[in-house]
Design an enzyme around this catalytic site. Structure first.
Site, PDB file in Angstrom:
ATOM      1  CG  HIS A 187     -39.290  13.661   9.944  1.00  0.00           C
ATOM      2  ND1 HIS A 187     -39.028  14.350  11.103  1.00  0.00           N
ATOM      3  CD2 HIS A 187     -40.126  14.458   9.222  1.00  0.00           C
ATOM      4  CE1 HIS A 187     -39.695  15.505  11.101  1.00  0.00           C
ATOM      5  NE2 HIS A 187     -40.359  15.587   9.960  1.00  0.00           N
ATOM      6  CB  SER A 308     -15.701  -8.332   4.682  1.00  0.00           C
ATOM      7  OG  SER A 308     -15.558  -9.174   5.811  1.00  0.00           O
ATOM      8  CE  LYS A 314     -20.807  -6.048   4.545  1.00  0.00           C
ATOM      9  NZ  LYS A 314     -20.501  -6.008   5.937  1.00  0.00           N
ATOM     10  CD  GLU A 321     -18.385   2.516   5.361  1.00  0.00           C
ATOM     11  OE1 GLU A 321     -18.037   2.169   6.503  1.00  0.00           O
ATOM     12  OE2 GLU A 321     -18.521   1.707   4.424  1.00  0.00           O
TER      13      GLU A 321
END
Ligand code: ARG
Length: 489
Positions: A187, A308, A314, A321
């Site tokens: 979980h 970024s 960043k 991804e």
């Protein structure tokens, strides 16, 4: 109601060829706008041509198409259906076409619809009548089914290697981290300590099963449709087994209707690819999570990250991804292919031309993804201290204390309850179980002795899980050895 006017294809008048007994001259197929147009009284509109043509994407089948044609021609010659000179001409013409395509000098024509008609027309242009004899006992229906199987077989073999590389990349990292402790989760809540190796080895198991699935579907893929002709077989005395042997097929498709209409090999492949991409996607998701500042378990090499345009700090894990995102596209192709087959009557229907783009994209996406993920995993930077800190924060060894009490004679449910009280106290004091003074621990149950402290450590917890398939370092080492031996064979 629109009257049955003859300016639609379905309403076209069928006219006879001007002189049916006269054979077509040398490069008539090339001159005509379509291979079958003698029956038609009007040309196709540009829109219909574009709509029905597949040459824009099926040209990548060209090697399979030529190999299949050569095997067919050799068998025709061996059976005396075409002459030895015809075969020699076909072989010579195909050798030239091969060169032209390789050197990007081949002129693909939309009006010749697909890869098959383009190559055949060029062959006839180059060698004349022999080129026109090639299609004896054959239809584009068994031809395309053969080409796609041949092509996919080559890709399947390349992907078997990529899957092995992926497993080796994971094993390489796992080997260095059989004693590196991280929190195992259920979980997404800290559950029990596991080694980083053990976690990665779970993915090795997944990719190993993917490789098994791939090898299994290859057997059913590797059967020859050629010889089924349009749908019913052919009256020529073809030697299908000889063609199968020459092309490396393990068997021939035994029913001609099935051979030309079935695409379940593509469905199986897309299902395999979807499952493999889902495995990749889960791994990618974990890399993204672990790389985030809140976990900080790993870092990825700069070459797999992007910055970024607005936030200078960043370093985003874009490659991971995208690998996760591309799983959606492959699963989408599986849905597209399955839906494509649903409701098609036997045998061949043009619907089947729609199998190619999703299939090609599935192959490309999976191959690229496996390659890039294997590279990225090999270069991963692991932060053992951060992993350990996270494992300590979550009372990951609570089960170990309960197991300890069971060994001392308590029933498991009672032990569970005792430890829950201890965890509650530790939580209130903001410390780990191992940081509670022994006297305080003993207050929860008299069976808790000084030896309990050892089981509360992360290493103690890891070492205790000696069961086969457990997270103990010796077990992880055994898994690694087993995989290494398998991947060598
Ligand atoms: N381009 C076609 C395909 O991909 C080849 C088979 C065409 N057969 C036919 N009867 N129109 O399916």
């Amino acid at each position: 109601m629109v009257a049955a006017q003859d300016n639609t294809v379905s309403g076209a008048q069928f006219v006879r060829p001007s002189n049916p007994s006269q054979p077509m001259s040398g490069n008539q197929l090339d001159k005509k706008s379509q291979a079958w147009s003698a029956l038609f009284s009007e040309p196709m509109s540009e829109l219909v041509k574009r709509y029905t043509a597949s040459v824009g994407f099926d040209q990548r089948l060209w090697r399979a198409d030529i190999d299949g044609s050569l095997a067919h021609a050799r068998m025709l010659a061996a059976r005396g259906i075409i002459g030895a000179q015809d075969l020699a001409d076909i072989e010579r013409g195909m050798a030239q076409i091969r060169q032209e395509i390789e050197q990007a000098r081949f002129e693909w024509k939309l009006e010749l619809e697909d890869v098959h008609l383009n190559i055949e027309a060029r062959l006839t242009q180059l060698v004349g009548d022999a080129g026109k004899r090639l299609h004896t006992g054959r239809s584009r229906n068994d031809q395309v089914a053969t080409d796609v199987r041949l092509w996919l077989r080559g890709e399947v073999d390349a992907q078997a290697v990529l899957l092995a590389d992926m497993q080796r990349a994971l094993l390489g990292v796992a080997e260095r981290h059989t004693e590196t402790v991280m929190p195992g989760y259920t979980h997404l809540q800290v559950a029990q300590p596991v080694s980083f190796a053990h976690h990665l080895l779970a993915y090795v198991e997944m990719f190993a099963r993917d490789a098994e699935r791939l090898a299994d579907l290859r057997r059913r893929l590797n059967r020859l449709p050629l010889g089924s002709a349009a749908l019913a077989g052919t009256s020529y005395p073809l030697d299908r087994d000889a063609v199968a042997r020459e092309l490396g097929f393990e068997a021939v498709c035994e029913n001609s209707l099935d051979a030309v209409s079935d695409r379940d090999f593509a469905l199986e492949y897309a299902a395999f690819a979807s499952i493999a991409m889902v495995h990749v996607s889960r791994l990618a998701e974990e890399l993204v999570l672990w790389k985030s500042q809140n976990f900080d378990f790993i870092d990825l090499a700069d070459r797999y990250c992007t910055g970024s345009s607005i936030m200078p700090q960043k370093r985003n894990p874009d490659v991971a991804e995208l690998a996760r995102g591309k799983s959606g596209r492959v699963v989408g192709h599986l849905m597209g292919l399955i839906t494509l087959m649903k409701g098609q009557p036997l045998a061949y229907n043009k619907d089947n031309q729609e199998d190619k783009e999703p299939l090609f994209d599935t192959v490309d996406t999976l191959s690229d993804t496996l390659r890039i993920m294997a590279e990225m995993v090999s270069g991963i930077v692991v932060r053992p201290q951060a992993m350990e800190r996270a494992a300590l924060r979550g009372y990951a060894t609570a089960t170990d204390l309960a197991d300890y009490l069971v060994r001392k004679g308590l029933a498991f449910r009672d032990a569970h309850e005792v430890v829950a009280h201890a965890v509650k106290a530790a939580l209130q004091q903001g410390v780990d179980l191992a940081e509670l003074p022994l006297a305080q621990l003993q207050a929860f149950h008299p069976l808790i002795g000084a030896d309990a402290m050892a089981v509360l450590t992360l290493q103690g917890s890891l070492q205790a899980r000696q069961v086969r398939g457990g997270t103990a370092p010796t077990q992880a080492q055994a898994q690694i050895a087993r995989h290494r031996a398998r991947l060598q064979g």
